[in-house]
Write an enzyme that holds these catalytic residues in place. Structure first.
Site, short mmCIF file in Angstrom:
data_model
loop_
_atom_site.label_atom_id
_atom_site.label_comp_id
_atom_site.label_asym_id
_atom_site.label_seq_id
_atom_site.Cartn_x
_atom_site.Cartn_y
_atom_site.Cartn_z
N ASP A 12 0.86 -1.19 0.00
CA ASP A 12 0.00 0.00 0.00
C ASP A 12 0.90 1.24 0.00
OD1 ASP A 12 -3.12 0.81 1.02
OD2 ASP A 12 -1.54 2.29 1.38
N ASP A 107 -4.02 2.50 -5.00
CA ASP A 107 -2.69 2.52 -4.34
C ASP A 107 -2.39 1.25 -3.57
OD1 ASP A 107 -4.05 2.73 -1.86
OD2 ASP A 107 -2.48 4.06 -1.08
N GLU A 108 -3.00 0.15 -3.99
CA GLU A 108 -2.82 -1.03 -3.15
C GLU A 108 -2.99 -2.30 -3.95
OE1 GLU A 108 -5.64 -0.07 -0.25
OE2 GLU A 108 -6.08 -2.11 0.28
P1 TTP Z 1 -5.39 5.00 1.31
O1 TTP Z 1 -4.36 3.98 0.97
O2 TTP Z 1 -6.52 4.58 2.14
O3 TTP Z 1 -4.73 6.25 2.06
P2 TTP Z 1 -3.33 6.95 1.85
O4 TTP Z 1 -2.49 6.24 0.84
O5 TTP Z 1 -3.56 8.39 1.56
O6 TTP Z 1 -2.67 6.86 3.29
P3 TTP Z 1 -1.99 5.59 3.97
O7 TTP Z 1 -0.53 5.91 4.09
O8 TTP Z 1 -2.64 5.48 5.30
O9 TTP Z 1 -2.22 4.40 3.09
O10 TTP Z 1 -5.99 5.61 -0.01
C1 TTP Z 1 -5.21 5.86 -1.18
C2 TTP Z 1 -5.63 7.14 -1.85
O11 TTP Z 1 -7.00 7.07 -2.22
C3 TTP Z 1 -5.51 8.35 -0.94
O12 TTP Z 1 -4.23 8.95 -1.04
C4 TTP Z 1 -6.61 9.23 -1.39
C5 TTP Z 1 -7.64 8.32 -2.03
N1 TTP Z 1 -8.83 8.16 -1.16
C6 TTP Z 1 -9.99 8.84 -1.49
O13 TTP Z 1 -10.03 9.53 -2.50
N2 TTP Z 1 -11.06 8.71 -0.67
C7 TTP Z 1 -11.02 7.95 0.46
O14 TTP Z 1 -12.00 7.89 1.21
C8 TTP Z 1 -9.84 7.24 0.79
C9 TTP Z 1 -9.78 6.39 2.03
C10 TTP Z 1 -8.76 7.38 -0.07
MG MG Z 2 -2.17 4.18 0.92
MG MG Z 3 -4.83 2.03 0.08
#
Ligand code: TTP
Ligand code: MG
Ligand code: MG
Length: 438
Positions: A12, A107-108
């Protein structure tokens, strides 16, 4: 001796949209930034970088509230095309490390590295190699969770962010998972957490050990329903889901049919097209994709005659293709079918004596990415409309939460209530530090 049958990594990206912005704008380095639309003092943060997180700001939070915590917070509007392009490049690096890759969101991803680990002995070394290559080539940090199944590796991926690598094998759950507050469990939002806490269930281990004949179980079963069984399984680290691999890198999908006897009847032809569209939609659903362009390929006696009059180079392609770009990406059978039929209708004079028909879809958009964009657009519409009644607001909020699969939006009233409860029931001493693998 412990035998581990499979090794799954969840990879991720850390604070993805924010890191993506930092990467192309060096002025943001070490400054707090948040990603989101900010209109008339309203809007929600999609995510924020670590300098902002260090100030107590979280993704999903109203921007006005984040600005109260850090008045210098820089708000950047999301650029989905750029993020999508960047994530595609990162996934293509990861896919070199295992062909069994499932892209779960922008992103995962999950990868099955069982066969690779034998050469590397320790999965942590392999994870480090992946992490380092992504960082060297793309300047993006990712965190990796290692386990024998999807759920445990996913939970582990969040333990040591940013740039963390953490194992959470089945035999480690008592020590690493069960003592954690239940909100760390993937799939438990604010409201579900409250239902557990009302019954004095606070830790993941307590969910794992809920007995079916207990009063707590009976009560929760009524409130949470079948999801309770799933949560108990997850808390015990049980997950038999396979990795759905290889689907993200397709550029087009098509299904075709050749007829021994040419089709004369337009309605029969339409019926065949519908069946082909049904198959295509299944392929899209399985791959979590929406398409932006639909095309139909057709060959009939007319085409063949027509081709025969043309020069040699046209003879190579003995069917005709017509395509249409849709207003919005979709995987909806009704829309795809009706668009295909609208092309066919314009092509009517050729739609007889058909010997071959194919439907092709291209220009994919990841369902997750499009879902988010659509919901942001809707949210903006809602924010622009100050005359909404309370009940309408609640309906929209429920709808949005359902869409995102998480409770992100609340009415001001319920948010305050939950926050008060949350502040009371969580204390710093509950948090646990994990060993960071170096
Ligand atoms: P995430 O992987 O949930 O969050 P993140 O990468 O920003 O932070 P982390 O380091 O905790 O993983 O989500 C990936 C991207 O998706 C995030 O950068 C923004 C987008 N996103 C949205 O647009 N809406 C949402 O509700 C979430 C959770 C994420
Ligand atoms: Mg993330
Ligand atoms: Mg994610």
């Amino acid at each position: 001796m412990i035998t581990i049958k499979k090794i799954i990594f969840t990879i991720d990206f850390d604070a993805f949209f924010a890191q993506a912005e930092e990467k192309r704008n060096l002025n943001y380095l070490n400054k707090p930034i948040g990603i989101g639309y900010f209109l008339n003092g309203k809007g929600v943060l999609l995510t924020c970088n670590y300098p902002a997180r260090n100030k107590g700001i979280k993704g999903g939070e109203p921007i006005y509230k984040a600005l109260k915590l850090e008045s210098n917070l820089i708000i950047v509007e999301p650029d989905y095309d750029y993020y999508s392009d960047l994530s595609e490049k990162i996934f293509s690096i990861i896919s070199k490390y295992s062909s069994k890759i499932e892209i779960a969101s922008i992103d995962e991803c999950y990868i099955d590295v069982t066969n690779k680990i034998k050469q590397y002995e320790n999965p942590i070394f392999y994870a480090k190699k992946i992490q380092q290559e992504i960082f060297n080539k793309m300047h993006i940090t990712v965190s990796i969770g290692i386990s024998e199944n999807k759920i445990l590796s996913k939970i582990a991926s969040s333990f040591n962010k940013p740039f963390g690598i953490t194992t959470l094998f089945q035999h480690e759950i008592k020590e690493k998972l069960w003592n954690l507050d239940l909100e760390k469990m993937y799939g438990i939002g604010f409201r579900t957490a409250i239902k557990f806490k009302k019954l004095k269930i606070n830790k993941i281990g307590e969910i794992a050990n809920l007995k079916e004949d207990s009063i707590e179980y009976q009560k929760l079963r009524k409130e949470i329903g079948i999801n309770l069984t799933e949560l108990i399984k997850r808390a015990n680290g049980i997950d038999n889901r396979e990795i759905k691999s290889g689907y993200h890198f397709v550029k087009s999908l098509s299904h075709v049919k050749t007829f021994e006897h040419s089709i004369e009847d337009y309605n029969v032809l339409k019926n065949e097209v519908f069946q082909i569209c049904e198959k295509l939609v299944k392929s899209l659903e399985y791959r979590n994709l929406y398409c932006k362009v639909v095309a139909i390929q057709m060959k009939n006696n007319y085409t063949t005659r027509y081709i025969n009059f043309k020069e040699e180079k046209f003879r190579l392609k003995d069917y005709q293709t017509k395509q249409k770009t849709l207003k919005n990406p979709t995987n909806n059978i009704e829309i795809i079918f009706s668009e295909i039929i609208s092309i066919l209708d314009q092509w009517y004079k050729d739609s007889i004596n058909v010997t071959y028909i194919g439907v092709k879809v291209t220009n994919f958009v990841e369902k997750f990415y499009y879902g988010k964009k659509q919901f942001i657009d809707e949210k903006i519409e809602e924010l622009k409309n100050p005359t909404l009644k309370n009940s309408e607001t609640t309906t929209i909020i429920n709808y949005l939460n359902q869409k995102i699969g998480k409770e992100v939006f609340f009415t001001a009233y319920s948010y305050k209530k939950i926050k008060r409860f949350h502040d009371k029931s969580f204390s710093k001493k509950d948090s646990i530090k994990f060993k960071r693998w170096e």
